[in-house]
Motif scaffolding. Sequence first.
Motif, PDB file in Angstrom:
ATOM      1  N   UNK A 202      16.714  -7.015 -22.079  1.00 62.98           N
ATOM      2  CA  UNK A 202      15.288  -7.047 -21.759  1.00 62.98           C
ATOM      3  C   UNK A 202      15.028  -7.902 -20.518  1.00 62.98           C
ATOM      4  N   UNK A 203      15.659  -9.071 -20.457  1.00 55.90           N
ATOM      5  CA  UNK A 203      15.480  -9.951 -19.299  1.00 55.90           C
ATOM      6  C   UNK A 203      16.040  -9.302 -18.034  1.00 55.90           C
ATOM      7  N   UNK A 204      17.181  -8.664 -18.164  1.00 54.14           N
ATOM      8  CA  UNK A 204      17.803  -7.991 -17.029  1.00 54.14           C
ATOM      9  C   UNK A 204      16.918  -6.843 -16.528  1.00 54.14           C
ATOM     10  N   UNK A 205      16.370  -6.074 -17.436  1.00 55.20           N
ATOM     11  CA  UNK A 205      15.489  -4.964 -17.059  1.00 55.20           C
ATOM     12  C   UNK A 205      14.260  -5.478 -16.320  1.00 55.20           C
TER      13      UNK A 205
ATOM     14  N   UNK B 223      22.422 -13.230 -11.415  1.00 50.47           N
ATOM     15  CA  UNK B 223      23.733 -13.874 -11.538  1.00 50.47           C
ATOM     16  C   UNK B 223      23.676 -15.024 -12.544  1.00 50.47           C
ATOM     17  N   UNK B 224      22.618 -15.831 -12.465  1.00 49.60           N
ATOM     18  CA  UNK B 224      22.450 -16.950 -13.400  1.00 49.60           C
ATOM     19  C   UNK B 224      22.275 -16.448 -14.830  1.00 49.60           C
ATOM     20  N   UNK B 225      21.485 -15.385 -14.992  1.00 53.45           N
ATOM     21  CA  UNK B 225      21.261 -14.805 -16.311  1.00 53.45           C
ATOM     22  C   UNK B 225      22.581 -14.309 -16.915  1.00 53.45           C
ATOM     23  N   UNK B 226      23.362 -13.626 -16.103  1.00 54.31           N
ATOM     24  CA  UNK B 226      24.642 -13.095 -16.581  1.00 54.31           C
ATOM     25  C   UNK B 226      25.604 -14.217 -16.931  1.00 54.31           C
ATOM     26  N   UNK B 227      25.636 -15.261 -16.111  1.00 59.32           N
ATOM     27  CA  UNK B 227      26.510 -16.402 -16.384  1.00 59.32           C
ATOM     28  C   UNK B 227      26.123 -17.057 -17.712  1.00 59.32           C
ATOM     29  N   UNK B 228      24.819 -17.270 -17.922  1.00 64.98           N
ATOM     30  CA  UNK B 228      24.358 -17.892 -19.170  1.00 64.98           C
ATOM     31  C   UNK B 228      24.647 -16.997 -20.367  1.00 64.98           C
ATOM     32  N   UNK B 229      24.462 -15.698 -20.192  1.00 68.77           N
ATOM     33  CA  UNK B 229      24.768 -14.742 -21.263  1.00 68.77           C
ATOM     34  C   UNK B 229      26.239 -14.841 -21.643  1.00 68.77           C
ATOM     35  N   UNK B 230      27.117 -14.876 -20.646  1.00 66.44           N
ATOM     36  CA  UNK B 230      28.558 -14.960 -20.919  1.00 66.44           C
ATOM     37  C   UNK B 230      28.913 -16.239 -21.677  1.00 66.44           C
ATOM     38  N   UNK B 231      28.289 -17.359 -21.290  1.00 66.14           N
ATOM     39  CA  UNK B 231      28.523 -18.632 -21.974  1.00 66.14           C
ATOM     40  C   UNK B 231      28.036 -18.555 -23.420  1.00 66.14           C
ATOM     41  N   UNK B 232      26.803 -18.052 -23.597  1.00 68.70           N
ATOM     42  CA  UNK B 232      26.223 -17.966 -24.942  1.00 68.70           C
ATOM     43  C   UNK B 232      27.025 -17.013 -25.835  1.00 68.70           C
ATOM     44  N   UNK B 233      27.462 -15.897 -25.265  1.00 71.97           N
ATOM     45  CA  UNK B 233      28.249 -14.940 -26.040  1.00 71.97           C
ATOM     46  C   UNK B 233      29.588 -15.528 -26.449  1.00 71.97           C
ATOM     47  N   UNK B 234      30.251 -16.213 -25.542  1.00 72.59           N
ATOM     48  CA  UNK B 234      31.537 -16.850 -25.862  1.00 72.59           C
ATOM     49  C   UNK B 234      31.352 -17.890 -26.957  1.00 72.59           C
TER      50      UNK B 234
ATOM     51  N   UNK C  93      16.796 -11.455  -2.660  1.00 70.15           N
ATOM     52  CA  UNK C  93      17.884 -12.429  -2.770  1.00 70.15           C
ATOM     53  C   UNK C  93      17.642 -13.391  -3.933  1.00 70.15           C
ATOM     54  N   UNK C  94      16.395 -13.763  -4.130  1.00 68.00           N
ATOM     55  CA  UNK C  94      16.046 -14.640  -5.247  1.00 68.00           C
ATOM     56  C   UNK C  94      16.355 -13.957  -6.587  1.00 68.00           C
ATOM     57  N   UNK C  95      16.002 -12.693  -6.685  1.00 68.05           N
ATOM     58  CA  UNK C  95      16.268 -11.948  -7.920  1.00 68.05           C
ATOM     59  C   UNK C  95      17.770 -11.783  -8.140  1.00 68.05           C
ATOM     60  N   UNK C  96      18.514 -11.538  -7.076  1.00 67.57           N
ATOM     61  CA  UNK C  96      19.980 -11.434  -7.203  1.00 67.57           C
ATOM     62  C   UNK C  96      20.548 -12.714  -7.805  1.00 67.57           C
TER      63      UNK C  96
END
Length: 80
Positions: free
Chosen positions: A34-37, A63-74, A56-59
């Motif tokens: 949902x956040x990514x969309x 990237x930050x959202x994906x990094x946090x998702x990966x941390x939370x998922x792990x 560029x700000x959204x990019x």
Amino acid sequence: QAYDGSWYVKGYAPDFSEQIKQDKIAELDAQYQADKAQLMQYYFEFSINDNVEGMNSIKQELADLTKQYDVDLAELKGGE
């Protein structure tokens, strides 16, 4: 008898903690999507208006959202 009240052959009942973990992972996935969309919608709007700074700000936010998702998922999966 399992945590949900259902009956199973001994040793085959679902694990309550595993079910909670899977539910939390599903919630995390849904929130991430949902956040990514939403961010992708903003990116699209910025691109229509040729707002490179906004894009560029959204990019970076993506990237930050994906990094946090990966941390939370792990953390939720915990060493699988």
